[in-house]
Design a protein around this motif. Structure first.
Motif, short mmCIF file in Angstrom:
data_model
loop_
_atom_site.label_atom_id
_atom_site.label_comp_id
_atom_site.label_asym_id
_atom_site.label_seq_id
_atom_site.Cartn_x
_atom_site.Cartn_y
_atom_site.Cartn_z
N TYR A 189 -10.65 -7.32 -9.61
CA TYR A 189 -9.62 -6.84 -8.67
C TYR A 189 -9.77 -5.33 -8.56
O TYR A 189 -9.47 -4.60 -9.50
N ASN A 190 -10.25 -4.90 -7.42
CA ASN A 190 -10.47 -3.47 -7.23
C ASN A 190 -9.59 -2.96 -6.11
O ASN A 190 -9.58 -3.52 -5.01
N ILE A 191 -8.86 -1.89 -6.40
CA ILE A 191 -8.01 -1.25 -5.40
C ILE A 191 -8.00 0.24 -5.69
O ILE A 191 -8.11 0.65 -6.85
N ASN A 192 -7.89 1.05 -4.64
CA ASN A 192 -7.85 2.51 -4.78
C ASN A 192 -6.93 3.00 -3.67
O ASN A 192 -7.34 3.12 -2.53
N LYS A 193 -5.68 3.23 -4.01
CA LYS A 193 -4.68 3.41 -2.98
C LYS A 193 -3.64 4.46 -3.35
O LYS A 193 -3.09 4.42 -4.45
N LYS A 194 -3.39 5.36 -2.39
CA LYS A 194 -2.30 6.34 -2.57
C LYS A 194 -0.95 5.62 -2.53
O LYS A 194 -0.74 4.72 -1.74
N MET A 195 -0.06 6.05 -3.41
CA MET A 195 1.30 5.49 -3.41
C MET A 195 2.29 6.63 -3.27
O MET A 195 2.31 7.55 -4.09
N LYS A 196 3.12 6.57 -2.23
CA LYS A 196 4.16 7.58 -2.08
C LYS A 196 5.18 7.43 -3.20
O LYS A 196 5.23 6.39 -3.86
N SER A 197 6.04 8.46 -3.31
CA SER A 197 7.09 8.38 -4.32
C SER A 197 7.96 7.15 -4.07
O SER A 197 8.20 6.77 -2.93
N GLU A 198 8.38 6.53 -5.13
CA GLU A 198 9.26 5.36 -5.09
C GLU A 198 8.78 4.32 -4.08
O GLU A 198 9.49 3.91 -3.17
N SER A 199 7.53 3.89 -4.29
CA SER A 199 6.94 2.88 -3.40
C SER A 199 6.36 1.76 -4.26
O SER A 199 6.42 1.80 -5.49
N ARG A 200 5.79 0.76 -3.58
CA ARG A 200 5.21 -0.37 -4.31
C ARG A 200 3.96 -0.88 -3.63
O ARG A 200 3.76 -0.71 -2.44
N ILE A 201 3.12 -1.53 -4.41
CA ILE A 201 1.96 -2.26 -3.91
C ILE A 201 2.17 -3.71 -4.32
O ILE A 201 2.53 -3.99 -5.47
N THR A 202 1.92 -4.62 -3.39
CA THR A 202 2.00 -6.04 -3.73
C THR A 202 0.60 -6.58 -3.96
O THR A 202 -0.32 -6.31 -3.17
N VAL A 203 0.43 -7.32 -5.04
CA VAL A 203 -0.84 -7.98 -5.33
C VAL A 203 -0.65 -9.46 -4.99
O VAL A 203 0.12 -10.16 -5.67
N ALA A 204 -1.31 -9.90 -3.95
CA ALA A 204 -1.09 -11.28 -3.49
C ALA A 204 -1.73 -12.28 -4.45
O ALA A 204 -2.68 -11.97 -5.17
N LYS A 205 -1.18 -13.46 -4.47
CA LYS A 205 -1.71 -14.56 -5.29
C LYS A 205 -3.19 -14.76 -4.95
O LYS A 205 -3.58 -14.68 -3.78
N ASN A 206 -3.97 -14.98 -5.97
CA ASN A 206 -5.41 -15.23 -5.84
C ASN A 206 -6.24 -13.99 -5.53
O ASN A 206 -7.46 -14.09 -5.41
#
Ligand SMILES: [Cu+2]
Length: 244
Positions: free
Chosen positions: A146-163
């Motif tokens: 699982y490779n991801i490289n992503k900016k995240m703003k303050s008080e934010s979220r990233i969702t990791v989908a099933k599979n």
């Protein structure tokens, strides 16, 4: 209850980053659970005195992130127990139900990943939270798991989908803005995968009787393997001593 004790000293000199074979048979949960299974328990212990913790320099966003802090790459108790080692038996094809959740939650708080080492159920979905009032850059490194490289703003979220997490193994987690932020995701192969606690203790229960490979993984101390014999209704006690 009968206890079988084996004390084993295993010097470690090789760090193996990648997980093992990607093509093991998938795991099946037995309906009704494991009847009269066995247990393996013990401690993960550091051989010799631990070095003083390495200090990490906090040189960005100090108003939120705080001061320089000790590294958590090797946390050893007063009695030599090692926290956050991963203990697993991967060569079990069917057995007890999973206790890991179908959806995991991973935090970034005060510019620190929490928890440091996260166990993940295969194919789980999840959410990565930035609870801080500053941005992070969430970056995972793995051999195609699982490779991801992503900016995240303050008080934010990233969702990791099933599979999206493709298979069991080790995923390294970092932040490209705050160089001291480090963490690990361990995608388990079987439910017979646990973390050692702050005193180095672990226990793996409800194991179908058999002869298996008992594995340890630690981010700093590397990997070991040994054979473990599990008998119905019995506890096998195994302390593993690791060296820097
Ligand atoms: Cu960050």
């Amino acid at each position: 209850m009968k206890v079988i004790r084996s004390n084993i000293v295993i010097p470690i000199c090789i760090f193996i980053f990648a997980a093992g074979s990607a093509e093991a048979a998938s795991y099946t949960v037995l309906e009704g659970g494991v009847d009269n299974g066995g247990t393996v328990r013990g401690r993960i212990i550091l051989h010799g005195s631990p070095p003083p913790p390495r200090m990490l320099t906090v040189d960005e966003d100090m108003e939120v992130c705080g001061d320089n802090r000790p590294s958590e790459e090797l946390v050893v108790s007063d009695t030599g127990g090692i926290k956050n080692a991963v203990l697993s038996i991967d060569d079990i094809q069917s057995g007890k139900a999973w206790s890991l959740p179908d959806e995991f939650v991973y935090h970034q708080e005060k510019c620190k990943f929490n928890p440091r080492v996260l166990l993940i159920k295969p194919k789980a979905s999840g959410v990565v939270l930035n609870n801080d009032p500053v941005g992070h850059n969430f970056h995972t490194i793995s051999r195609g798991i699982y490779n991801i490289n992503k900016k995240m703003k303050s008080e934010s979220r990233i969702t990791v989908a099933k599979n999206k997490i493709r298979r069991p193994g080790v995923i390294r987690v970092k932040c490209d803005i705050h160089s001291w932020m480090k963490g690990w995701w361990i995608v388990a192969r079987t439910p017979y995968t646990v973390l050692s606690d702050e005193n180095g203790n672990f226990s793996i229960t409800d194991i179908p009787p058999g002869i298996y490979t008992f594995k340890t993984w630690h981010e700093k101390l590397g990997e070991t393997e040994q054979t473990v014999v599990i008998k119905a209704g019995e506890t096998t006690e195994t302390d593993v001593v690791l060296e820097l």
